[in-house]
Design an enzyme around this catalytic site. Structure first.
Site, PDB file in Angstrom:
ATOM      1  CG  ASP A   1       4.729   2.722   7.384  1.00  0.00           C
ATOM      2  OD1 ASP A   1       3.856   3.164   6.612  1.00  0.00           O
ATOM      3  OD2 ASP A   1       4.499   1.852   8.243  1.00  0.00           O
TER       4      ASP A   1
ATOM      5  CG  HIS B   1      -4.119  -0.152   6.338  1.00  0.00           C
ATOM      6  ND1 HIS B   1      -4.054  -0.155   7.719  1.00  0.00           N
ATOM      7  CD2 HIS B   1      -3.079   0.620   5.925  1.00  0.00           C
ATOM      8  CE1 HIS B   1      -3.021   0.567   8.123  1.00  0.00           C
ATOM      9  NE2 HIS B   1      -2.408   1.059   7.049  1.00  0.00           N
TER      10      HIS B   1
ATOM     11  CG  ASP C   1       0.360  -1.683   7.482  1.00  0.00           C
ATOM     12  OD1 ASP C   1       1.183  -2.620   7.472  1.00  0.00           O
ATOM     13  OD2 ASP C   1       0.669  -0.500   7.714  1.00  0.00           O
TER      14      ASP C   1
ATOM     15  CG  HIS D   1      -0.340   0.037   2.535  1.00  0.00           C
ATOM     16  ND1 HIS D   1       0.409  -1.001   3.048  1.00  0.00           N
ATOM     17  CD2 HIS D   1      -0.339   1.007   3.482  1.00  0.00           C
ATOM     18  CE1 HIS D   1       0.828  -0.682   4.254  1.00  0.00           C
ATOM     19  NE2 HIS D   1       0.397   0.537   4.542  1.00  0.00           N
TER      20      HIS D   1
END
Length: 306
Positions: A67, A140, A211, A63
């Protein structure tokens, strides 16, 4: 095959963990390395590992959060200086091509190789004679994918001892028999190579998730995997917080691993609130639900299938 965890932290780097990046090393299988996500300073972590950027063949982005992608421009640039001249394919959500191309253009970066972009939708995103890769949506807030990497079954080994026992001498004929061909020997006998080939060797399955909070699509992606790599941003009693932040807990990851009948669960994407000692408690907690669980630390290496 082995998984090399270049970064295992969530959100921001900490003293003990860099942000997310995982390398799948397949040097024996296809003389290549695949990278999953590329957080800030991933190329610095590469320098501390045995990973060679010249072997990098594919990058899979889960995604578009920083980070997971802020390390891409620098890593792509450095690959040009490390004998990386073969084409590279980047898979990911819509926007990944614009992000990379804009970063390289505005920085005046010139690459020695071509990048192919595949902005993906759920389903099969890559297949060749060796591997099948599928992706599906997770949950997410922004679009986040989980990837399922399936190594196709390998042909069984040629039983040389059985051939010798049947009076077949080693030589060029062995290769024909290994290919499953029917061969006429010098003495007139006709033998079928299929009768001398062992059972197919089962390929490995690796599931690597971006995530996500708990979601139904996880189960199919993870089913019967040899290794499931799953985020565990929070401890078990923080389920409400995890849901609000669109993340998962240790217990949620472990529950999925058990339901999906995976062989090994590896926890990663650990919040900076957990130092090394607290991380050990996260592992103990997950093991109460799924015993064969490991927690990844930066530069940890896991063999696939062990």
């Amino acid at each position: 095959m082995e998984l090399v965890f270049l970064g295992t932290g969530a959100g921001v780097p900490s003293r003990g963990r860099n942000v997310t990046s995982i390398a799948l090393s397949m040097l024996n299988e296809r003389n290549a390395i695949w990278l999953f996500d590329c957080g800030e300073a991933t190329q610095h972590q590469v320098l501390r590992s045995h990973i060679k950027l010249s072997k990098l063949e594919k990058i899979f982005i889960t995604h578009m959060h920083g980070d997971h992608i802020f390390g891409l421009p620098g890593l792509l640039s450095s690959r040009s200086f490390q004998s990386g001249d073969s084409d590279l394919t980047i898979y990911g959500p819509a926007g990944i091509a614009e992000y990379v191309e804009t970063s390289l253009r505005l920085s005046g970066t010139r690459l020695t190789y071509k990048i192919n972009f595949e902005e993906i939708e759920p389903g099969v995103i890559f297949e060749d004679e060796m591997f099948l890769v599928t992706a599906d949506d997770l949950d997410h807030g922004v679009r986040s994918f989980g990837y399922r990497i399936v190594e196709k079954d390998k042909q069984g080994a040629l039983n040389a001892e059985k051939l010798k026992a049947d009076g077949v001498e080693a030589g060029p004929v062995f290769q024909k028999l290994k290919n499953g061909e029917i061969v006429t020997l010098a003495d007139g006998r006709v033998i079928d190579g299929k009768n001398y080939i062992g059972e197919p060797q089962k390929g490995k399955i690796i599931s690597i998730f971006g995530d996500t909070k708990e979601t139904v699509s996880e189960l199919e992606l993870a089913m019967n995997a040899d290794i499931l790599v799953h985020e565990a941003t929070f401890e078990g009693d923080k389920a409400k917080m995890a849901g609000e932040y669109m993340h998962s807990t240790t217990l949620q990851a472990a529950t999925l691993a058990k339901a999906a009948n995976v062989k090994k669960l590896i926890l990663t994407h650990i919040s900076s609130r957990y130092d090394r000692d607290a991380s050990k408690e996260l592992l103990i907690e997950a093991k109460t639900v799924f015993e064969n669980t490991e927690i990844a630390y930066d530069l940890a290496v896991f063999q696939v299938g062990e």
